[in-house]
Design a protein around this motif. Structure first.
Motif, short mmCIF file in Angstrom:
data_model
loop_
_atom_site.label_atom_id
_atom_site.label_comp_id
_atom_site.label_asym_id
_atom_site.label_seq_id
_atom_site.Cartn_x
_atom_site.Cartn_y
_atom_site.Cartn_z
N VAL A 204 12.90 14.67 4.12
CA VAL A 204 11.57 14.66 3.58
C VAL A 204 11.49 13.10 3.41
O VAL A 204 12.38 12.34 3.07
N PRO A 205 10.33 12.43 3.46
CA PRO A 205 10.33 10.87 3.36
C PRO A 205 9.95 10.64 1.98
O PRO A 205 9.81 11.48 0.96
N GLU A 206 10.58 9.55 1.69
CA GLU A 206 10.41 8.95 0.18
C GLU A 206 8.99 8.97 -0.23
O GLU A 206 8.22 8.90 0.41
N PRO A 207 8.54 9.23 -1.55
CA PRO A 207 7.26 8.98 -1.94
C PRO A 207 6.61 7.85 -1.36
O PRO A 207 7.12 6.69 -1.07
N ASP A 208 5.16 7.94 -1.91
CA ASP A 208 4.41 6.59 -1.66
C ASP A 208 4.12 6.47 -0.07
O ASP A 208 3.62 5.13 0.25
N PRO A 224 17.60 13.96 2.60
CA PRO A 224 18.00 15.41 2.71
C PRO A 224 17.42 16.37 1.64
O PRO A 224 17.43 15.97 0.38
N ASP A 225 16.66 17.26 2.15
CA ASP A 225 16.34 18.47 1.20
C ASP A 225 17.52 19.66 1.39
O ASP A 225 17.37 20.21 2.39
N THR A 226 18.34 19.79 0.44
CA THR A 226 19.35 20.68 0.34
C THR A 226 19.06 21.87 -0.38
O THR A 226 19.80 22.86 -0.48
#
Length: 467
Positions: A204-208, A224-226
């Motif tokens: 997932v992309p970092e926020p903002d 990573p989205d674990t």
């Protein structure tokens, strides 16, 4: 030196040749032509097929290596010779190796087919041209890749050359199949079997960042989205835990963390998921330290929470079953006190999960390796499970007799066997259970099963079949 086309008049099993020719329509380019004869010749009828390499995918191992070519050929039963045709790959820095999926230009491909017809006839055995009529099937390669960028190439002592890549794939809304959603993944692949994705996780992309402006290979950082599994067979493997739901619930209610032993780590997606979603105490065994280094750097594997040994997984199973010393296995923990060897080698596991394959480019991938189904290994597995434990295995049977033998051997050591069809035409999950757990807790009161239904697809839970 001119190519002697007479060498193509006969099939020579496993022969591989590649060469370049001028592009018939783009005069500043060369075409790379690769010819592979099948290692398996089963009939007198010869079928020669051609495949055009998708644009901007020419450097991909799938299309530029002999092992990738072989996997493509073996995935098309009955083909005696497969000819790959694509632009000659240009060496560019990995950071720039971005490929984008484009709409097919059917007329351009048709013109290319016609232009190359004399070459294709020359590359075909005489027996494949019947009654003076030449009719070659053209295969089409389809996957869900939109674009990709290579993050790193490295070499493991045991697994060989591997790469890590970020990709964007086609994804559709569960509510509206016409509504496309953006889906980003990180993958690990080995050159020895380039068509096989060894590990895949969601990133997932970092926020903002505005989602519509995000681009693989751009300035956006991904993490990573674990907390979710995307590899096709991992969700069915986790679904198998429902068969010991009462036992796991009992362990948790009595203040104990359920223990899981994972034979085969790869990128660590399964291990991280068991730890983060269910609070398991997780032990893993991986044979190649470079794979673990990549898992830590790119796939979110946190070894402060997961205990990992480097070594042969089957040998490890034998060692702990015999109560032997752990000195032959190297702990990857940064904190020496984190891992109590004596505890590990005298424990009983609630679940053993096996994700080991036997990769052979000549015969394709199969799982598990034959070594695992030896009687003394299955006895070792049953002896390190607790009385109500469970063994869950990813199975890719190369043949029906192999699968039947697997089931027969497991019946010798386990009380119950179950099967989950992954639904991809390739994988099955085999679940071997020790003893039924006498529980007075109803399913509606079982918090572990409730959590399990929240994080895995219900279709897999409902499709578990006793065999």
């Amino acid at each position: 030196m001119a190519l002697d086309v007479t060498i193509f008049e006969t099939i020579i099993p496993s022969r591989f040749l590649s060469f370049t020719v001028p592009h018939p329509t783009l005069h500043t380019h060369l075409l790379r032509v690769a010819v592979l004869d099948s290692p398996i010749q089963t009939s007198d009828s010869l079928i020669v097929a051609a495949l055009f390499v998708p644009e901007n995918r020419e450097s991909d191992w799938i299309f530029s290596t002999e092992s990738g070519h072989l996997q493509l050929l073996l995935s098309s039963p009955g083909i005696s010779r497969l000819i790959l045709i694509g632009k000659n790959p240009i060496n560019v820095p990995d950071s720039l190796m971005i490929s984008h999926k484009r709409d097919k230009d059917t007329q351009f491909v048709k013109n290319l087919e016609n232009s190359l017809k004399p070459l294709l006839i020359a590359l075909s055995p005489k027996l494949s041209v019947k009654n003076g009529i030449f009719d070659m099937p053209f295969l089409h390669y389809e996957d869900n890749l939109i674009c990709s960028v290579v993050l790193e190439r490295s070499v493991g002592v045991l697994v060989g050359e591997m790469l890590v890549e970020d990709v964007e794939i086609e994804s559709h809304s569960e509510l509206d199949d016409n509504c496309r959603e953006r889906e980003f993944r990180r993958r690990m692949r080995f050159k020895r079997m380039p068509n096989l994705i060894q590990t895949e996780i969601r990133i997932v992309p970092e926020p903002d960042f505005v989602l519509d402006r995000i681009r693989i290979g751009g300035k956006v950082q991904f993490r990573p989205d674990t907390g979710v599994l995307v590899h096709p067979y991992l969700i069915p493997m986790v679904s198998g835990l429902s068969l010991v739901g009462p036992h796991i619930e009992d362990r948790i209610q009595n203040g104990y963390k359920p223990k899981a032993l994972c034979l085969g780590v790869g990128g660590g997606a399964l291990l991280s998921f068991l730890r983060s979603q269910f609070g398991f105490e997780v032990f893993g065994v991986e044979m190649d330290e470079e794979v673990l280094r990549v898992a830590r750097q790119y796939f979110g594997l946190q070894e402060c929470e997961i205990q990992i040994f480097v070594g042969d997984a089957i040998q490890y199973l034998e060692t702990i079953a015999s109560g032997g010393s752990s000195s032959n296995f190297v702990s990857c923990s940064d904190e020496e006190d984190h891992l109590n060897h004596a505890t590990v080698f005298n424990t009983k596991f609630d679940v053993i999960m096996v994700d080991l394959d036997s990769c052979d480019a000549m015969s394709g991938i199969s799982a598990p390796p034959m070594e695992l189904i030896q009687s003394h290994i299955l006895f070792a597995a049953s002896s390190v499970l607790c009385d109500f434990g469970i063994l869950i295995i990813n199975v890719i049977p190369p043949s029906r007799p192999f699968y039947d033998t697997l089931i027969h051997k497991f019946r010798e050591f386990f009380n119950e066997l179950y099967e989950i069809d992954v639904g991809n035409g390739e994988n099955f999950v085999l679940v071997a259970k020790m003893l039924p757990f006498p529980s007075s807790v109803s399913e509606s009161q079982n918090t572990f099963l409730k959590k399990l239904r929240e994080v895995v697809l219900g279709k897999y839970l409902d499709s578990i079949r006793k065999i």
